[in-house]
Enzyme design. Structure first.
Site, short mmCIF file in Angstrom:
data_model
loop_
_atom_site.label_atom_id
_atom_site.label_comp_id
_atom_site.label_asym_id
_atom_site.label_seq_id
_atom_site.Cartn_x
_atom_site.Cartn_y
_atom_site.Cartn_z
N TYR A 174 37.58 6.49 35.41
CA TYR A 174 36.67 6.23 34.73
C TYR A 174 37.10 5.12 33.75
O TYR A 174 37.54 5.91 32.33
CB TYR A 174 35.97 8.02 34.50
CG TYR A 174 35.94 8.17 33.93
CD1 TYR A 174 37.08 9.49 33.50
CD2 TYR A 174 34.83 8.58 32.32
CE1 TYR A 174 37.60 9.80 32.65
CE2 TYR A 174 35.27 9.22 30.96
CZ TYR A 174 36.77 10.35 31.73
OH TYR A 174 37.16 11.27 30.54
N ARG A 210 41.51 -1.27 29.16
CA ARG A 210 42.34 0.03 29.23
C ARG A 210 42.13 1.08 31.38
O ARG A 210 42.28 1.10 31.64
CB ARG A 210 40.96 0.80 28.74
CG ARG A 210 42.04 2.89 29.17
CD ARG A 210 41.70 3.87 28.02
NE ARG A 210 40.26 3.73 27.83
CZ ARG A 210 39.20 4.35 27.43
NH1 ARG A 210 40.50 5.09 25.97
NH2 ARG A 210 38.30 4.61 27.41
N ARG A 269 40.54 14.89 54.68
CA ARG A 269 41.53 14.67 53.74
C ARG A 269 43.00 14.56 53.74
O ARG A 269 43.90 15.66 55.09
CB ARG A 269 40.83 16.15 53.49
CG ARG A 269 41.88 17.17 51.99
CD ARG A 269 41.09 18.54 51.41
NE ARG A 269 41.22 19.18 50.94
CZ ARG A 269 43.30 19.80 50.86
NH1 ARG A 269 44.07 20.21 52.00
NH2 ARG A 269 43.45 20.11 49.46
N LYS A 303 42.62 7.72 31.92
CA LYS A 303 41.70 8.34 32.28
C LYS A 303 41.03 8.46 33.65
O LYS A 303 40.56 7.55 33.97
CB LYS A 303 40.76 7.38 31.47
CG LYS A 303 39.76 8.07 30.56
CD LYS A 303 38.72 6.81 29.93
CE LYS A 303 37.98 7.19 29.21
NZ LYS A 303 37.26 8.74 28.64
N GLU A 321 44.75 15.75 21.03
CA GLU A 321 43.69 14.86 20.94
C GLU A 321 42.01 16.48 20.62
O GLU A 321 42.75 16.98 21.01
CB GLU A 321 43.50 14.25 21.64
CG GLU A 321 43.64 14.67 23.08
CD GLU A 321 43.77 13.47 23.74
OE1 GLU A 321 42.69 12.28 23.57
OE2 GLU A 321 44.72 13.66 25.01
N LEU A 357 44.82 10.14 25.06
CA LEU A 357 44.41 8.63 25.48
C LEU A 357 44.64 7.65 24.68
O LEU A 357 43.81 8.22 23.58
CB LEU A 357 43.34 9.69 26.30
CG LEU A 357 42.21 7.99 26.96
CD1 LEU A 357 42.61 7.76 28.02
CD2 LEU A 357 40.49 7.86 26.68
N1 PDD Z 1 35.83 11.35 26.43
N2 PDD Z 1 40.79 11.51 24.49
C1 PDD Z 1 39.35 12.17 25.34
C2 PDD Z 1 40.47 12.62 26.58
C3 PDD Z 1 38.53 11.23 26.04
O1 PDD Z 1 38.20 12.02 27.34
C4 PDD Z 1 38.18 10.06 25.70
C5 PDD Z 1 37.01 9.94 25.31
C6 PDD Z 1 38.60 9.83 24.21
C7 PDD Z 1 38.34 8.80 23.39
O2 PDD Z 1 38.58 7.81 24.40
P1 PDD Z 1 37.61 6.28 23.75
O3 PDD Z 1 36.85 5.47 22.17
O4 PDD Z 1 38.36 5.37 24.09
O5 PDD Z 1 35.96 6.44 24.04
C8 PDD Z 1 40.12 9.89 23.76
C9 PDD Z 1 35.06 10.34 26.63
C10 PDD Z 1 34.20 9.44 26.13
C11 PDD Z 1 34.30 10.55 28.06
O6 PDD Z 1 34.66 11.44 28.34
O7 PDD Z 1 32.83 10.86 28.29
#
Ligand code: PDD
Length: 287
Positions: free
Chosen positions: A33, A52, A101, A151, A183, A207
């Site tokens: 996503y 990405r 499945r 992601k 993170e 990420l």
């Molecule tokens: N999350 N690290 C993780 C684990 C994340 O899920 C996200 C983003 C980020 C930051 O990435 P970016 O700057 O590209 O949004 C870092 C999104 C916003 C979410 O899951 O809603």
């Protein structure tokens, strides 16, 4: 008026939008996503998010959905149809519905990916009052899988982390592995010490945040010193400032970690300045 969403080539009211119960995102978390923010009706960092997405799809050997080349048009169409001034667009691609499945991936020639997009309106996203007071985080073990650079929609542990934070009276959690912060549950983590901005280096452990890339670029352009390296919880508690970045929160100050105030426990100048620059520059570059 109900929200208009996009599913596999169709724009539909949300109540009419459906995905198969055999969809692999539903059964196996076999999907990826992106979340792109919208400010002033414009998409922020759109090219970065789509690059990405492509990397995530490639890493999992997943086909691009047929509409891949039209993703910008679809994002814009949803912004217009839902009259989004500030908010987010969620996009998900799954490996599709094999009609059964099975752990084995379906034949990509036969089973097409599922593409879903929807909007979330968030008036006040840029002018978020929380950015003035900051958030409190707790540290928890990072027990996620080893490919956090992809992601995927496997968000159970990040959700559990947010609940652990909530139960502890905090706003979010920082994940810790081998004594070092990786993170946040849904954001990248930073500390500031003696004017230096410190954030973990890119690897499969985190990420590769699109907001991270932009914020570090703006920081360097503003002659700030950036150190890409890991840091401990202890180091963070001794820092002058801390903050997180993500597409949905931009730059968000962190004022406490595990109950210990960071700096003087209030929002610091570096995070505040970076937030201002990020929002200003991103709006200018929005598409
Ligand atoms: N999350 N690290 C993780 C684990 C994340 O899920 C996200 C983003 C980020 C930051 O990435 P970016 O700057 O590209 O949004 C870092 C999104 C916003 C979410 O899951 O809603």
């Amino acid at each position: 008026m109900s929200r208009i969403v996009y599913v596999n080539g169709s724009y539909l009211p949300e109540e009419e939008a459906t995905v198969s119960i055999f969809d692999r995102a539903f059964l196996m978390a076999d999907g990826v996503y992106e979340v792109t923010s919208v400010l002033g009706g414009k998409l922020i960092d759109f090219a970065g998010h789509m690059a990405r997405l492509e990397r995530s799809l490639n890493a999992l050997g997943m086909n691009k959905p047929e509409a891949f080349d039209e993703l910008l048009d679809i994002h814009r169409e949803l912004v217009t149809r839902n009259d989004i001034d500030e908010g987010m667009i969620y996009l998900q691609v799954s490996r599709g519905a094999a009609g059964d499945r099975d752990f084995v991936f379906p034949d990509p020639e036969v089973v097409k990916p599922t593409l879903v997009l929807f909007t979330q309106s968030k008036p006040g996203l840029a002018d978020n009052p929380t950015a003035k007071t900051g958030i409190k985080v707790i540290s928890i073990d990072d027990i996620r899988w080893g490919r956090r650079d992809i992601k995927t929609v496997q968000l159970l542990y990040p959700s559990m982390g947010k609940m652990m934070a909530k139960d502890a009276g905090a706003d979010d959690a920082w994940l810790v592995e081998d004594g070092k912060v990786t993170e946040g549950t849904s954001n990248n983590a930073y500390i500031v010490k003696d004017g230096r901005i410190i954030t973990r280096e890119l690897s499969t452990d985190i990420l590769h945040g699109i907001t991270r890339a932009a914020v570090l670029r703006f920081a360097r352009e503003a002659q700030m010193t950036v150190e890409e390296r890991s840091f401990t919880v202890d180091e963070a508690q001794q820092a002058d400032e801390a903050f997180v970045t993500s597409a949905s929160t931009f730059v968000m100050p962190v004022v406490a970690l595990d109950g210990a105030p960071i700096g003087d426990g209030t929002v610091g100048p570096v995070a505040t300045r970076l937030r201002e620059i990020y929002i200003e520059e991103s709006i200018k570059a929005g598409v």
